[in-house]
Design an enzyme around this catalytic site. Sequence first.
Site, PDB file in Angstrom:
ATOM      1  N   ARG A 236       0.860  -1.188   0.000  1.00  0.00           N
ATOM      2  CA  ARG A 236       0.000   0.000   0.000  1.00  0.00           C
ATOM      3  C   ARG A 236       0.891   1.230   0.000  1.00  0.00           C
ATOM      4  NH1 ARG A 236      -3.432  -2.581  -1.670  1.00  0.00           N
ATOM      5  NH2 ARG A 236      -5.541  -2.972  -0.912  1.00  0.00           N
ATOM      6  N   GLU A 265      -2.043   7.740  -4.841  1.00  0.00           N
ATOM      7  CA  GLU A 265      -2.405   7.135  -6.132  1.00  0.00           C
ATOM      8  C   GLU A 265      -3.866   7.347  -6.520  1.00  0.00           C
ATOM      9  OE1 GLU A 265      -1.475   2.965  -5.015  1.00  0.00           O
ATOM     10  OE2 GLU A 265      -3.554   2.508  -5.539  1.00  0.00           O
ATOM     11  N   HIS A 297      -0.392   0.031  -9.800  1.00  0.00           N
ATOM     12  CA  HIS A 297      -1.188  -0.905  -8.989  1.00  0.00           C
ATOM     13  C   HIS A 297      -1.688  -2.081  -9.832  1.00  0.00           C
ATOM     14  CE1 HIS A 297      -3.491  -0.945  -4.945  1.00  0.00           C
ATOM     15  NE2 HIS A 297      -3.411  -2.171  -5.416  1.00  0.00           N
TER      16      HIS A 297
HETATM   17  P1  NAD Z   1      -1.794 -11.080   4.983  1.00  0.00           P
HETATM   18  O1  NAD Z   1      -2.836 -10.563   5.910  1.00  0.00           O
HETATM   19  O2  NAD Z   1      -1.813 -12.516   4.592  1.00  0.00           O
HETATM   20  O3  NAD Z   1      -0.324 -10.765   5.579  1.00  0.00           O
HETATM   21  C1  NAD Z   1       0.005  -9.549   6.176  1.00  0.00           C
HETATM   22  C2  NAD Z   1       1.087  -9.835   7.208  1.00  0.00           C
HETATM   23  O4  NAD Z   1       1.501  -8.586   7.751  1.00  0.00           O
HETATM   24  C3  NAD Z   1       0.614 -10.713   8.371  1.00  0.00           C
HETATM   25  O5  NAD Z   1       1.486 -11.817   8.535  1.00  0.00           O
HETATM   26  C4  NAD Z   1       0.643  -9.773   9.574  1.00  0.00           C
HETATM   27  O6  NAD Z   1       1.008 -10.441  10.790  1.00  0.00           O
HETATM   28  C5  NAD Z   1       1.719  -8.795   9.156  1.00  0.00           C
HETATM   29  N1  NAD Z   1       1.603  -7.501   9.836  1.00  0.00           N
HETATM   30  C6  NAD Z   1       0.512  -6.770  10.087  1.00  0.00           C
HETATM   31  N2  NAD Z   1       0.844  -5.641  10.727  1.00  0.00           N
HETATM   32  C7  NAD Z   1       2.185  -5.662  10.896  1.00  0.00           C
HETATM   33  C8  NAD Z   1       3.113  -4.772  11.478  1.00  0.00           C
HETATM   34  N3  NAD Z   1       2.717  -3.625  12.047  1.00  0.00           N
HETATM   35  N4  NAD Z   1       4.407  -5.104  11.471  1.00  0.00           N
HETATM   36  C9  NAD Z   1       4.817  -6.280  10.917  1.00  0.00           C
HETATM   37  N5  NAD Z   1       3.987  -7.169  10.349  1.00  0.00           N
HETATM   38  C10 NAD Z   1       2.678  -6.855  10.338  1.00  0.00           C
HETATM   39  O7  NAD Z   1      -1.874 -10.141   3.694  1.00  0.00           O
HETATM   40  P2  NAD Z   1      -1.405 -10.498   2.209  1.00  0.00           P
HETATM   41  O8  NAD Z   1      -2.489 -11.226   1.507  1.00  0.00           O
HETATM   42  O9  NAD Z   1      -0.047 -11.073   2.243  1.00  0.00           O
HETATM   43  O10 NAD Z   1      -1.355  -9.025   1.576  1.00  0.00           O
HETATM   44  C11 NAD Z   1      -0.443  -8.051   2.051  1.00  0.00           C
HETATM   45  C12 NAD Z   1      -0.846  -6.702   1.504  1.00  0.00           C
HETATM   46  O11 NAD Z   1      -0.630  -6.678   0.092  1.00  0.00           O
HETATM   47  C13 NAD Z   1      -2.350  -6.375   1.629  1.00  0.00           C
HETATM   48  O12 NAD Z   1      -2.652  -5.832   2.900  1.00  0.00           O
HETATM   49  C14 NAD Z   1      -2.568  -5.373   0.544  1.00  0.00           C
HETATM   50  O13 NAD Z   1      -2.418  -4.069   1.079  1.00  0.00           O
HETATM   51  C15 NAD Z   1      -1.438  -5.657  -0.449  1.00  0.00           C
HETATM   52  N6  NAD Z   1      -1.932  -6.091  -1.760  1.00  0.00           N
HETATM   53  C16 NAD Z   1      -1.534  -5.403  -2.873  1.00  0.00           C
HETATM   54  C17 NAD Z   1      -1.971  -5.812  -4.127  1.00  0.00           C
HETATM   55  C18 NAD Z   1      -1.530  -5.108  -5.397  1.00  0.00           C
HETATM   56  O14 NAD Z   1      -2.150  -5.321  -6.462  1.00  0.00           O
HETATM   57  N7  NAD Z   1      -0.491  -4.298  -5.371  1.00  0.00           N
HETATM   58  C19 NAD Z   1      -2.833  -6.889  -4.241  1.00  0.00           C
HETATM   59  C20 NAD Z   1      -3.206  -7.583  -3.083  1.00  0.00           C
HETATM   60  C21 NAD Z   1      -2.755  -7.181  -1.835  1.00  0.00           C
END
Ligand code: NAD
Length: 332
Positions: A236, A265, A297
């Site tokens: 993000r 964005e 994105h």
């Molecule tokens: P997920 O929930 O499976 O994993 C997120 C991880 O972050 C978890 O293991 C959690 O414990 C950890 N976390 C949360 N807060 C934290 C902190 N303060 N410090 C350290 N670790 C922390 O999520 P995911 O499916 O792996 O997705 C991750 C992110 O990717 C989503 O939140 C989304 O914002 C982003 N995303 C982007 C796109 C894109 O097209 N660019 C698409 C999908 C998701």
Amino acid sequence: MPEVAVYDTKPYDRLYLEQANANDRIGWRFHEFRLSSQTAGSANGADAVCVFVNDRVDRDCLELLVQRKIRHVALRCAGYNNVDLAAARALNIAVTRVPAYSPHAVAEHAVGLLLSLNRKIHRAYNRVREHNFSLNGLVGFDLFGKTVGIVGTGRIGRIAAQIFRGFETRVLAYDSCPAPDWAAQHGVTCTDFQTLLKASDVVSLHVPLLPDTLHLFRAETFAQMKPGAILINTSRGKLVETAALIESLKSGRLGGVALDVYEEEEGVFFEDLSGQMLQDDELSMLLTFPNVLITSHQAFLTHEALAEIARVTAENILRLNGGQEALPGTAL
Ligand code: NAD
């Protein structure tokens, strides 16, 4: 048949949502504009709204939806920082998302960005098309033997880590809920944030945007990174403070950055602004730097991901409309 107002619709959304509705069990009403308190009136008569990352589903918007008897906000994405969940709960509006449509799509894009940025493939592509076959300025580094820091080892971060292990890099992982069993199985080292920053040649972000991750990368963070390191953000935009990013690139502290997401964005990414003046001076400046690679994105944009997003979204709309529970793990 539930009527669903779909916002911020692009041709590919429409295609895959229509395919997921082959039996015409849902009445899609596609809108190209985004949902916000200003546009919520357009949801009149709908049973649910379907939104994406840049629709602004704040309390005002949710109150306007409730007045229109709309009881379901279906996010066709994983992140949900653009929805006021507390307000939705108070107003008794169900919010669903698609938590894991294709973590591979995003992880593979993160790795692709790093390879392009490091080996300057984007610059070489343009040069060769101009019949400029010079190699000056295109020197990269071997990934083999380098240290990659993965911030957030959820679904996407773990796959990114596993791909990076395939390059025979040392992978360090930081997560507020570490996964030591997974790490041990894949030869990944769990560590704290500071150690990761200090040791990593490449840092890839995979944490969600939450109050405690907003501007996780700011001046103090960049100052702790290994000089010349590369930052990859496919998570993000607001995880990274843009002004501090620009300063650390200008000073040479940061070796390069690849962004699939950007702090401001909204209203820019996903749009064709090619005939217009870019109003965002920070984005304009970043686009002039040779060691910056930006995609709009698109990390999620694979056939598999779009088909899964549409399948889960359609299924949840039918379930909630029929008084059933949402698919496991999709209700917020
Ligand atoms: P997920 O929930 O499976 O994993 C997120 C991880 O972050 C978890 O293991 C959690 O414990 C950890 N976390 C949360 N807060 C934290 C902190 N303060 N410090 C350290 N670790 C922390 O999520 P995911 O499916 O792996 O997705 C991750 C992110 O990717 C989503 O939140 C989304 O914002 C982003 N995303 C982007 C796109 C894109 O097209 N660019 C698409 C999908 C998701």
